[in-house]
Write an enzyme that holds these catalytic residues in place. Sequence first.
Site, short mmCIF file in Angstrom:
data_model
loop_
_atom_site.label_atom_id
_atom_site.label_comp_id
_atom_site.label_asym_id
_atom_site.label_seq_id
_atom_site.Cartn_x
_atom_site.Cartn_y
_atom_site.Cartn_z
CB SER A 52 -4.92 0.28 -15.32
OG SER A 52 -4.42 1.57 -15.04
CG HIS A 53 -6.80 3.73 -12.58
ND1 HIS A 53 -5.65 3.01 -12.78
CD2 HIS A 53 -7.04 3.69 -11.25
CE1 HIS A 53 -5.21 2.57 -11.62
NE2 HIS A 53 -6.03 2.97 -10.68
NE ARG A 191 -3.31 -7.16 -4.87
CZ ARG A 191 -2.42 -7.98 -4.32
NH1 ARG A 191 -1.17 -7.61 -4.23
NH2 ARG A 191 -2.78 -9.17 -3.86
CG ASP A 193 0.91 -3.72 -15.18
OD1 ASP A 193 0.05 -3.86 -16.07
OD2 ASP A 193 1.89 -2.97 -15.27
P1 NDP Z 1 3.21 4.27 -14.42
O1 NDP Z 1 4.35 3.54 -13.84
O2 NDP Z 1 2.63 3.81 -15.70
O3 NDP Z 1 3.64 5.81 -14.53
C1 NDP Z 1 2.69 6.71 -14.97
C2 NDP Z 1 3.24 8.12 -14.93
O4 NDP Z 1 4.55 8.20 -15.47
C3 NDP Z 1 2.37 8.99 -15.80
O5 NDP Z 1 2.38 10.29 -15.28
C4 NDP Z 1 3.08 8.86 -17.14
O6 NDP Z 1 2.75 9.90 -18.05
C5 NDP Z 1 4.52 8.91 -16.71
N1 NDP Z 1 5.41 8.24 -17.64
C6 NDP Z 1 5.36 6.96 -18.04
N2 NDP Z 1 6.35 6.68 -18.89
C7 NDP Z 1 7.05 7.83 -19.04
C8 NDP Z 1 8.20 8.19 -19.79
N3 NDP Z 1 8.83 7.32 -20.56
N4 NDP Z 1 8.65 9.46 -19.70
C9 NDP Z 1 8.03 10.35 -18.91
N5 NDP Z 1 6.93 10.06 -18.17
C10 NDP Z 1 6.47 8.82 -18.24
O7 NDP Z 1 1.99 4.39 -13.39
P2 NDP Z 1 1.44 3.33 -12.36
O8 NDP Z 1 1.15 2.06 -13.06
O9 NDP Z 1 2.27 3.32 -11.15
O10 NDP Z 1 0.05 4.05 -11.98
C11 NDP Z 1 -0.96 4.18 -12.96
C12 NDP Z 1 -2.18 4.82 -12.34
O11 NDP Z 1 -2.66 4.04 -11.29
C13 NDP Z 1 -2.00 6.23 -11.78
O12 NDP Z 1 -2.93 7.07 -12.43
C14 NDP Z 1 -2.36 6.10 -10.31
O13 NDP Z 1 -3.09 7.20 -9.76
C15 NDP Z 1 -3.24 4.89 -10.34
N6 NDP Z 1 -3.29 4.24 -9.03
C16 NDP Z 1 -4.34 4.56 -8.23
C17 NDP Z 1 -4.45 4.00 -7.00
C18 NDP Z 1 -5.58 4.40 -6.10
O14 NDP Z 1 -5.50 4.20 -4.92
N7 NDP Z 1 -6.67 4.95 -6.59
C19 NDP Z 1 -3.46 3.03 -6.51
C20 NDP Z 1 -2.34 2.82 -7.40
C21 NDP Z 1 -2.28 3.40 -8.64
P3 NDP Z 1 1.60 9.59 -19.17
O15 NDP Z 1 0.33 9.48 -18.42
O16 NDP Z 1 1.65 10.75 -20.11
O17 NDP Z 1 2.01 8.30 -19.82
#
Ligand code: NDP
Length: 350
Positions: A52-53, A191, A193
């Site tokens: 996604s990023h 968003r 997703d």
């Molecule tokens: P998720 O809900 O997918 O959560 C991601 C985090 O949770 C990661 O650190 C991931 O580790 C960890 N994780 C996921 N599943 C598990 C698990 N089963 N056990 C332990 N840890 C877990 O993330 P979002 O969809 O909310 O966000 C994704 C990205 O979007 C982020 O990088 C965020 O910075 C980015 N984002 C950026 C924005 C901006 O303004 N630039 C705005 C909103 C989001 P791992 O990576 O190892 O899977």
Amino acid sequence: MMSRNSPDEIILSEGEALGLARDFLTAHGLSAAQAEAVASALCAAQRDGCASHGLQRLPGTLDTMAHPAFNRMADPRPEAVTPAVTRVDADYGFSILAAERGLPSLVANARRLGVAILAVNNGFHSTALWPVVEKIATHGLAALSMNPTHDWVAPSGGTKGTLGTNPIAFAWPRAGHPPYVFDFATSAAARADIALHRQRGQEIPAGWGLDPQGRPSTDPAAVLAGAMLPFGGHKGSALATMIELLAGPFIGDRTSRQSAAFDKGAKAAPCHGELILAFNPDLFQFDSAQPDLEGTPQDAAEDLFSRITQQGARLPGDRRYAARAAAAQHGIRVPKALYERILRLFPQQE
Ligand code: NDP
């Protein structure tokens, strides 16, 4: 590396992926320094399996660069506000270059003073937060980063978009292991997703959002037109509010509402501030008045991590590190359709 391509995927080396993104951005007139910073962040996300990023964001940079305020030649410079506080004005370029330029001061100040702040202002933000906090942790520091976005998220108990999807990332340094890093939005789902569900004609899970009338909905189109919801009810709502305050008014920058108003329908990446904090975990040690505590605080942190993993749970960050190791061996996987779309979006030669 190209030899392992499948019908649906192109395999690129890290250098090839970086070159593709960098060339795309500079071909569209972005300064070399900004192109390098954005390309590195997008390629790191693609390499680590954070699609996604990753490179999927590259076409969208064209909308951001088309925003009337966007500055392709922004050349951000850090300034000291106090011995502990550094500010970098991104000058309406991509905020990732400003954050990177502020990191040396942040790291040096946190080492010297125990805690330090980096405020990034006026940056168009389209990257994940983990690349920056992970980098800070490789200097032996703990780190926190957060930012507002656009006011797409209703507060828990409310019905109208008021808060951003407000991501927060944390990193903790570990000896002999990559840092512990988490990074997620404070909305129930990203968003992107929800948009993906709409594209595929799928319903979204209950709890992700409300329709324009403020009623719970599983229709992605209705939720995109209505309001998203925070994760964890009132807890996520309060966390998102804290992020609005600390990465908005506290650092003299836009809230998610103000950032959305600034966009004026351009569909650019949100333009706002980012708050980055670094802490020196060597500052405090267990002392002799705590005879029940053995080892060092770092030993206690490692004990905590192993108690989590020993019961079958995983640490956040571990999936990314595994994806990174796989990419080092087999190359970076890029969907062929995305790769071809990027090539088509290069400016046409005269
Ligand atoms: P998720 O809900 O997918 O959560 C991601 C985090 O949770 C990661 O650190 C991931 O580790 C960890 N994780 C996921 N599943 C598990 C698990 N089963 N056990 C332990 N840890 C877990 O993330 P979002 O969809 O909310 O966000 C994704 C990205 O979007 C982020 O990088 C965020 O910075 C980015 N984002 C950026 C924005 C901006 O303004 N630039 C705005 C909103 C989001 P791992 O990576 O190892 O899977």
